[in-house]
Design a protein around this motif. Structure first.
Motif, PDB file in Angstrom:
ATOM      1  N   LYS A  43     -52.441  71.072 -23.866  1.00  8.25           N
ATOM      2  CA  LYS A  43     -53.222  71.061 -22.573  1.00  8.25           C
ATOM      3  C   LYS A  43     -52.733  71.959 -21.634  1.00  8.25           C
ATOM      4  O   LYS A  43     -51.555  72.728 -21.838  1.00  8.25           O
ATOM      5  CB  LYS A  43     -52.835  69.757 -22.000  1.00  8.25           C
ATOM      6  N   GLU A  44     -53.517  72.108 -20.527  1.00  5.51           N
ATOM      7  CA  GLU A  44     -53.167  73.171 -19.427  1.00  5.51           C
ATOM      8  C   GLU A  44     -52.196  72.538 -18.547  1.00  5.51           C
ATOM      9  O   GLU A  44     -51.842  71.484 -18.414  1.00  5.51           O
ATOM     10  CB  GLU A  44     -54.597  73.534 -18.718  1.00  5.51           C
ATOM     11  N   ARG A  45     -51.361  73.352 -18.050  1.00  3.58           N
ATOM     12  CA  ARG A  45     -50.374  73.061 -17.117  1.00  3.58           C
ATOM     13  C   ARG A  45     -51.211  72.202 -15.914  1.00  3.58           C
ATOM     14  O   ARG A  45     -52.340  72.611 -15.270  1.00  3.58           O
ATOM     15  CB  ARG A  45     -49.797  74.342 -16.476  1.00  3.58           C
ATOM     16  N   GLU A  46     -50.420  71.123 -15.491  1.00  3.56           N
ATOM     17  CA  GLU A  46     -51.226  69.956 -14.403  1.00  3.56           C
ATOM     18  C   GLU A  46     -50.261  69.818 -13.448  1.00  3.56           C
ATOM     19  O   GLU A  46     -49.162  69.531 -13.492  1.00  3.56           O
ATOM     20  CB  GLU A  46     -51.395  68.865 -15.539  1.00  3.56           C
ATOM     21  N   PHE A  47     -51.001  69.966 -12.316  1.00  7.96           N
ATOM     22  CA  PHE A  47     -50.018  69.679 -11.131  1.00  7.96           C
ATOM     23  C   PHE A  47     -49.773  68.143 -10.903  1.00  7.96           C
ATOM     24  O   PHE A  47     -50.751  67.393 -11.530  1.00  7.96           O
ATOM     25  CB  PHE A  47     -50.796  70.112  -9.658  1.00  7.96           C
ATOM     26  N   VAL A  48     -48.448  67.864 -10.498  1.00  9.99           N
ATOM     27  CA  VAL A  48     -48.062  66.377 -10.709  1.00  9.99           C
ATOM     28  C   VAL A  48     -48.156  66.011  -9.243  1.00  9.99           C
ATOM     29  O   VAL A  48     -48.544  64.887  -8.695  1.00  9.99           O
ATOM     30  CB  VAL A  48     -46.965  66.244 -11.275  1.00  9.99           C
ATOM     31  N   ALA A  49     -47.231  66.713  -8.341  1.00  8.89           N
ATOM     32  CA  ALA A  49     -46.625  66.065  -7.106  1.00  8.89           C
ATOM     33  C   ALA A  49     -46.134  67.341  -6.305  1.00  8.89           C
ATOM     34  O   ALA A  49     -45.472  68.360  -6.772  1.00  8.89           O
ATOM     35  CB  ALA A  49     -45.498  65.169  -7.023  1.00  8.89           C
ATOM     36  N   ALA A  50     -46.248  67.228  -5.001  1.00  8.16           N
ATOM     37  CA  ALA A  50     -45.567  68.366  -4.257  1.00  8.16           C
ATOM     38  C   ALA A  50     -45.157  67.402  -2.749  1.00  8.16           C
ATOM     39  O   ALA A  50     -45.711  66.754  -2.234  1.00  8.16           O
ATOM     40  CB  ALA A  50     -46.492  69.375  -3.830  1.00  8.16           C
ATOM     41  N   ILE A  51     -44.298  68.306  -2.127  1.00  7.29           N
ATOM     42  CA  ILE A  51     -43.658  67.690  -0.846  1.00  7.29           C
ATOM     43  C   ILE A  51     -43.423  69.083   0.106  1.00  7.29           C
ATOM     44  O   ILE A  51     -43.133  70.043  -0.372  1.00  7.29           O
ATOM     45  CB  ILE A  51     -42.376  66.887  -0.994  1.00  7.29           C
ATOM     46  N   ARG A  52     -43.979  68.519   1.389  1.00  4.16           N
ATOM     47  CA  ARG A  52     -43.566  69.666   2.359  1.00  4.16           C
ATOM     48  C   ARG A  52     -42.379  70.006   2.677  1.00  4.16           C
ATOM     49  O   ARG A  52     -41.399  69.346   2.196  1.00  4.16           O
ATOM     50  CB  ARG A  52     -44.559  69.570   3.732  1.00  4.16           C
ATOM     51  N   ARG A  53     -41.941  71.099   3.453  1.00  2.00           N
ATOM     52  CA  ARG A  53     -40.389  71.539   3.837  1.00  2.00           C
ATOM     53  C   ARG A  53     -39.917  70.530   4.381  1.00  2.00           C
ATOM     54  O   ARG A  53     -38.549  70.223   4.165  1.00  2.00           O
ATOM     55  CB  ARG A  53     -40.693  72.740   4.328  1.00  2.00           C
ATOM     56  N   THR A  54     -40.418  70.064   5.528  1.00  2.00           N
ATOM     57  CA  THR A  54     -39.442  69.266   6.589  1.00  2.00           C
ATOM     58  C   THR A  54     -40.217  68.134   7.071  1.00  2.00           C
ATOM     59  O   THR A  54     -39.684  67.388   8.146  1.00  2.00           O
ATOM     60  CB  THR A  54     -39.257  70.211   7.726  1.00  2.00           C
TER      61      THR A  54
END
Length: 123
Positions: A43-54
């Motif tokens: 499979k292709e690399r998949e985005f899972v989750a992200a969080i902003r800096r502050t």
């Protein structure tokens, strides 16, 4: 040099939980949005989750929404991924990423990447 090191992967049964950690060094951690990606076999690399800096604003893929939780501890230069209700289709190598611009991170254009940690969900 900048280094991201993931830990916490392993083998877990369906319905189980794991908590991944990513320790960052060589950068000003609070200046970077952080995220998690995964790549399953074939499979292709998949985005899972992200969080902003502050802020507490987070983003999730539809596949993990409601089951995974991303968080960060800027004092420890560490980002976490709490994974609950794991499914066999969650099996993948999970990598953390850092970028000063969260839109770049979510698009897979992160400045920095960790080597990844294996998560296997199997009965």
């Amino acid at each position: 040099q900048v280094q991201l090191v993931e830990s916490g992967g392993g083998l877990v049964q369906p319905g189980g939980s794991l908590r991944l950690s990513c320790a960052a060094s060589g950068l000003t951690f609070s200046n970077y949005a952080m995220g998690w990606f995964r790549q399953a076999p074939g499979k292709e690399r998949e985005f899972v989750a992200a969080i902003r800096r502050t802020t507490t604003i987070t983003y999730y893929s539809d596949a993990v929404k409601g089951r995974f939780t991303i968080s960060r501890d800027n004092a420890k230069n560490t980002v976490y991924l709490q994974m609950d209700s794991l499914k066999t289709e969650d099996t993948a190598v999970y990598s953390c990423a850092a970028d000063a611009v969260i839109t770049d991170l979510r698009a897979g254009r992160s400045d920095y990447w960790g080597p990844g940690t294996q998560v296997t969900v199997s009965s």
